[in-house]
Design an enzyme around this catalytic site. Structure first.
Site, PDB file in Angstrom:
ATOM      1  N   HIS A  62       2.210   9.825  -5.124  1.00  0.00           N
ATOM      2  CA  HIS A  62       1.152   9.230  -4.397  1.00  0.00           C
ATOM      3  C   HIS A  62       1.766   7.163  -3.872  1.00  0.00           C
ATOM      4  O   HIS A  62       1.657   7.251  -3.302  1.00  0.00           O
ATOM      5  CB  HIS A  62       0.611   8.949  -5.463  1.00  0.00           C
ATOM      6  CG  HIS A  62      -1.264   8.538  -5.365  1.00  0.00           C
ATOM      7  ND1 HIS A  62      -0.930   6.291  -5.168  1.00  0.00           N
ATOM      8  CD2 HIS A  62      -2.653   8.886  -5.088  1.00  0.00           C
ATOM      9  CE1 HIS A  62      -2.209   6.427  -4.746  1.00  0.00           C
ATOM     10  NE2 HIS A  62      -3.135   7.272  -4.580  1.00  0.00           N
ATOM     11  N   CYS A  63       2.482   7.469  -4.363  1.00  0.00           N
ATOM     12  CA  CYS A  63       3.705   6.624  -4.443  1.00  0.00           C
ATOM     13  C   CYS A  63       3.956   6.229  -2.687  1.00  0.00           C
ATOM     14  O   CYS A  63       3.941   5.217  -2.685  1.00  0.00           O
ATOM     15  CB  CYS A  63       4.963   5.946  -5.574  1.00  0.00           C
ATOM     16  SG  CYS A  63       4.363   5.864  -6.571  1.00  0.00           S
ATOM     17  N   ILE A  64       4.651   6.822  -2.430  1.00  0.00           N
ATOM     18  CA  ILE A  64       4.962   7.124  -1.111  1.00  0.00           C
ATOM     19  C   ILE A  64       4.408   7.332   0.306  1.00  0.00           C
ATOM     20  O   ILE A  64       4.240   6.694   0.807  1.00  0.00           O
ATOM     21  CB  ILE A  64       6.416   8.342  -1.013  1.00  0.00           C
ATOM     22  CG1 ILE A  64       7.483   7.007  -1.977  1.00  0.00           C
ATOM     23  CG2 ILE A  64       7.051   7.670   0.234  1.00  0.00           C
ATOM     24  CD1 ILE A  64       8.501   8.063  -2.124  1.00  0.00           C
TER      25      ILE A  64
ATOM     26  N   ASP B 146       0.696   5.095  -1.144  1.00  0.00           N
ATOM     27  CA  ASP B 146       0.337   3.158  -1.225  1.00  0.00           C
ATOM     28  C   ASP B 146       0.800   2.601  -0.206  1.00  0.00           C
ATOM     29  O   ASP B 146       0.550   1.302  -0.007  1.00  0.00           O
ATOM     30  CB  ASP B 146       1.251   3.613  -2.763  1.00  0.00           C
ATOM     31  CG  ASP B 146       0.575   3.814  -3.468  1.00  0.00           C
ATOM     32  OD1 ASP B 146      -0.158   4.552  -3.523  1.00  0.00           O
ATOM     33  OD2 ASP B 146       0.858   3.786  -4.914  1.00  0.00           O
ATOM     34  N   PRO B 147       2.340   2.917   0.310  1.00  0.00           N
ATOM     35  CA  PRO B 147       2.188   1.989   1.622  1.00  0.00           C
ATOM     36  C   PRO B 147       1.489   1.700   2.417  1.00  0.00           C
ATOM     37  O   PRO B 147       0.925   0.294   2.516  1.00  0.00           O
ATOM     38  CB  PRO B 147       3.186   2.919   2.785  1.00  0.00           C
ATOM     39  CG  PRO B 147       4.108   3.466   1.447  1.00  0.00           C
ATOM     40  CD  PRO B 147       2.988   3.547   0.687  1.00  0.00           C
TER      41      PRO B 147
END
Length: 361
Positions: free
Chosen positions: A192-194, A197-198
């Site tokens: 999810h983070c990369i 989320d950006p």
């Protein structure tokens, strides 16, 4: 809402965590200031403490003027969601109950309570000035990785075209003792983070009429990597066997989005599976940590598919193996020995000292 004439509230309770202890949910009811309480399924507490966390009916809300003593042990923080849109924070260490209305929610008291919670769960809590700054810190770290992974993915495509091994380049470049941090190419981004989320910042930047060109370009490059991998696989099949992807049997090695975990969120393996099947390939997968594909945000038609065994007979039945996730538990020597073609998107074979004319990076 009412229960037996008493108002119900929800109490989420955090206990102190010790290293190596398993985690469990705490559930139950108790009395609090004349109200029935439900211990909410919202926060983990250690299994060893579940028996001890019987809440004492010895506290009342601030308006009653009595301090709180909500659980055995020390250092616990509770969040009470009460009826009438009232919310309370209970700092057990200080035996104090705060109403949110009495707190500066972005101030020192809120920060102290937040640290009291997270200090029990993580090795180090780093305070910053505002919640917005904290979120920007998280986004900055995610964006940094997204952009640098996109850069090395683009270099991978360029260097492949001119006959240079990107993995050898990165290994040599990282010997520089300053000014360089290694990032590695892959078949696409997961988690999810990369990959997601950006773009929260992209959305927010549009409110102030700013375009996030780096973020969006990185997203384009990273999102294109599954297509590149499929073309690389198709070219290898054609070069070695004079055949295309149609009716080819392809084994994906690894369905989780990164090594040694079972998390499949946004895994590029599913996009690879989709692209290969659109080209007419028959696709199976092996993942020692994901025996069956769980419910997914996308690709619902893959839910329930099972991992195939990794034995010599099974491996020999595939035209190619595509290494998507480099789990340590996979026997890559057996894969290289029994598969006619291995496309390694993670360089795991080279790292293990495995080489052969059937291995393509």
């Amino acid at each position: 809402m009412a229960a037996g004439g008493d108002e119900e509230v929800l109490l989420a309770l955090v206990g102190r965590r010790e290293a190596g202890e398993p985690l469990a949910w705490v559930t139950g009811t108790t009395a609090f200031a004349g109200h029935r309480l439900q211990v909410h399924r919202g926060v983990y507490v250690p299994r060893w403490q579940t028996e001890q966390l019987a809440l004492r009916a010895a506290a009342v809300l601030p308006e009653h003027g009595t301090a709180a003593d909500l659980c055995t042990g020390s250092g616990a923080v509770a969040v009470v969601n009460a009826v009438r849109d009232r919310r309370y924070v209970v700092d057990v260490a200080r035996q104090t109950v705060f109403a949110f209305a009495d707190l500066d929610c972005d101030g020192a008291a809120a920060l102290r309570l937040t640290r009291a919670l997270y200090d029990q769960l993580v090795g180090r809590t780093v305070p910053v000035s505002t919640p917005e700054t904290a979120e920007a810190v998280k986004l900055t770290e995610n964006i940094f990785r997204a952009v640098n992974i996109a850069l090395v993915n683009e270099l991978k495509v360029i260097y492949d075209a001119i006959g240079i091994d990107i993995w050898e380049v990165v290994e040599a470049a990282k010997t520089k003792p300053f000014g360089y941090m290694p990032f590695y190419p892959g078949p696409g981004l997961g988690g999810h983070c990369i990959p997601i989320d950006p773009f929260y910042l992209t959305w927010k930047a549009r409110e102030v009429e700013i375009s996030t060109r780096f973020i969006e370009l990185a997203g384009e490059i990273n999102t294109a990597m599954p297509c590149y991998v499929v073309e690389r696989l198709a070219a290898a099949l054609d070069a070695r066997f004079g055949r295309g992807l149609s009716n080819a049997r392809i084994l994906l090695l690894g369905i989780a989005y990164k090594k040694n975990i079972a998390d499949t969120r946004e895994s590029p393996s599913f996009k690879l599976m989709e692209l290969l099947e659109k080209r007419g390939a028959a696709v199976a997968y092996h993942d020692p940590l994901v025996p069956e594909i769980p419910r997914l945000r996308e690709h619902p038609n893959y839910v329930g598919r099972s991992s195939v065994p990794l034995d010599p007979e099974t491996l020999a039945g595939f035209d190619a193996a595509l290494i998507c996730t480099d789990h340590d538990a996979v026997d890559y020597r057996a894969v290289a020995a029994h598969c006619r073609l291995v496309v390694d998107t993670r360089n795991v074979c080279a790292r293990a000292g495995i080489a052969g004319p059937n291995i393509v990076k």
